[in-house]
Design a protein around this motif. Sequence first.
Motif, PDB file in Angstrom:
ATOM      1  N   GLU A  73       0.850  -1.279   0.033  1.00  0.00           N
ATOM      2  CA  GLU A  73       0.230   0.031  -0.093  1.00  0.00           C
ATOM      3  C   GLU A  73       0.920   1.216   0.128  1.00  0.00           C
ATOM      4  OE1 GLU A  73      -2.904  -2.664   2.599  1.00  0.00           O
ATOM      5  OE2 GLU A  73      -0.837  -2.692   2.133  1.00  0.00           O
ATOM      6  N   LEU A  74       1.879   1.235   0.629  1.00  0.00           N
ATOM      7  CA  LEU A  74       2.716   2.135   0.911  1.00  0.00           C
ATOM      8  C   LEU A  74       3.798   2.548  -0.500  1.00  0.00           C
ATOM      9  CD1 LEU A  74       3.733   1.736   4.459  1.00  0.00           C
ATOM     10  CD2 LEU A  74       2.227   3.403   3.499  1.00  0.00           C
ATOM     11  N   TRP A  75       3.932   1.808  -1.328  1.00  0.00           N
ATOM     12  CA  TRP A  75       4.473   1.777  -2.663  1.00  0.00           C
ATOM     13  C   TRP A  75       3.842   3.002  -3.410  1.00  0.00           C
ATOM     14  CZ3 TRP A  75       4.995  -3.573  -5.376  1.00  0.00           C
ATOM     15  CH2 TRP A  75       6.038  -4.198  -4.572  1.00  0.00           C
ATOM     16  N   THR A  76       4.724   3.820  -4.166  1.00  0.00           N
ATOM     17  CA  THR A  76       4.319   4.845  -5.209  1.00  0.00           C
ATOM     18  C   THR A  76       4.663   4.374  -6.677  1.00  0.00           C
ATOM     19  OG1 THR A  76       4.492   6.567  -3.519  1.00  0.00           O
ATOM     20  CG2 THR A  76       4.211   7.268  -5.852  1.00  0.00           C
ATOM     21  N   PRO A  77       3.833   3.425  -7.235  1.00  0.00           N
ATOM     22  CA  PRO A  77       4.029   2.714  -8.322  1.00  0.00           C
ATOM     23  C   PRO A  77       3.891   3.854  -9.433  1.00  0.00           C
ATOM     24  CG  PRO A  77       2.080   1.913  -7.619  1.00  0.00           C
ATOM     25  CD  PRO A  77       2.559   2.715  -6.664  1.00  0.00           C
ATOM     26  N   PRO A  81      -2.576   6.894 -10.113  1.00  0.00           N
ATOM     27  CA  PRO A  81      -3.110   8.173 -10.102  1.00  0.00           C
ATOM     28  C   PRO A  81      -2.635   9.033  -8.703  1.00  0.00           C
ATOM     29  CG  PRO A  81      -4.825   6.892  -9.538  1.00  0.00           C
ATOM     30  CD  PRO A  81      -3.656   5.996 -10.100  1.00  0.00           C
ATOM     31  N   VAL A  82      -2.519   8.418  -7.582  1.00  0.00           N
ATOM     32  CA  VAL A  82      -2.053   9.233  -6.672  1.00  0.00           C
ATOM     33  C   VAL A  82      -0.511   9.099  -6.482  1.00  0.00           C
ATOM     34  CG1 VAL A  82      -1.987   9.351  -4.040  1.00  0.00           C
ATOM     35  CG2 VAL A  82      -4.120   8.718  -5.359  1.00  0.00           C
ATOM     36  N   SER A  88       2.817  11.306   3.572  1.00  0.00           N
ATOM     37  CA  SER A  88       1.631  11.842   2.916  1.00  0.00           C
ATOM     38  C   SER A  88       0.798  10.650   2.155  1.00  0.00           C
ATOM     39  CB  SER A  88       2.150  12.933   1.807  1.00  0.00           C
ATOM     40  OG  SER A  88       2.779  13.844   2.310  1.00  0.00           O
ATOM     41  N   ARG A  89       1.506   9.688   1.719  1.00  0.00           N
ATOM     42  CA  ARG A  89       0.659   8.600   1.003  1.00  0.00           C
ATOM     43  C   ARG A  89      -0.158   7.843   2.231  1.00  0.00           C
ATOM     44  NH1 ARG A  89      -0.089   5.732  -3.562  1.00  0.00           N
ATOM     45  NH2 ARG A  89      -0.620   3.683  -3.444  1.00  0.00           N
ATOM     46  N   TYR A  90       0.829   7.528   3.338  1.00  0.00           N
ATOM     47  CA  TYR A  90      -0.021   6.817   4.538  1.00  0.00           C
ATOM     48  C   TYR A  90      -1.284   7.730   4.865  1.00  0.00           C
ATOM     49  CZ  TYR A  90      -0.771   4.978   8.988  1.00  0.00           C
ATOM     50  OH  TYR A  90      -1.568   4.533  10.374  1.00  0.00           O
TER      51      TYR A  90
END
Length: 288
Positions: A73-77, A81-82, A88-90
């Motif tokens: 969930e914490l990846w930024t693939p 779109p997010v 900040s992602r968490y």
Amino acid sequence: MTGPDGAHLLAISDLHVGYQANRLIVEGLRPEHDDDWLLVAGDVAERSTDISWALSTLKKHFSTVIWLPGNHELWTPPDDPVRLRGESRYRHLVEEARRLGVITPEDPYPLWEGPRGPVAVVPMFLLYDYTWRDGTPGARTKEEALSRAREAGVVCTDEMFLHPDPLPGRDDWCRDRVAETARRLEALDTDLPTVLANHWPLHREPTAILHYPEFALWCGTELTEQWHTRFRATEVVYGHLHIPRVIWRDGVRFTEVSLGYPREWGRRPTGPAGPRRILAGRQQAARR
């Protein structure tokens, strides 16, 4: 918040709904009782849209859904779109879960009222700090351990996609999360037992059977090795390893609740493992 007699506290992790076969499993999950709770212990998906879909789908059927993040969930693939990273992602995912009516690690710990009294259900987000170096013998530092893991061809994808912003490292983020969670746990009533749930194992014993022992670097922290006794756990729930099983330590049941990838559960004679009943071994624990 209470669960009536006859209801169950259930748990599952590592849903990985980016795989169509797993998505179909999640669509078909149903409670055993109208008031069952479902604890989702991380790695729902990588893309934010898939995470929201899965949590909203589960919330339609289970009276209470509790979610905590895993590493995926914490990846930024690159196709998400997010574009938020790290903290900040968490926080974005926490707010999205709350919008869906799902309990997160940032909310008050709900109380499960079972036949033996209340238990605090504690969803945690703790990460790892590279201190589990058993799989890289002789490595004295994080840098040495990571170097040896790379030489063995073992590198977690977190190193590319899981960003610790605004902190300098994932280990710094881990230490911050451990300290903050410990403060919250210390504030609980000392007579209140707990169910501790974290995506990563709380102690390193579960990693002893990893096919690639170097991977233990990305599996936990020595800071939580005694949390099951320190914080009165009746059961500890975890995932991440994709090795569903139950082990005991100090009279406490540790339950790995992962679904895993289709290539993994497809090889098992019993097929995919569904949600597991938590606290089902509490009576046995009391006799140990």
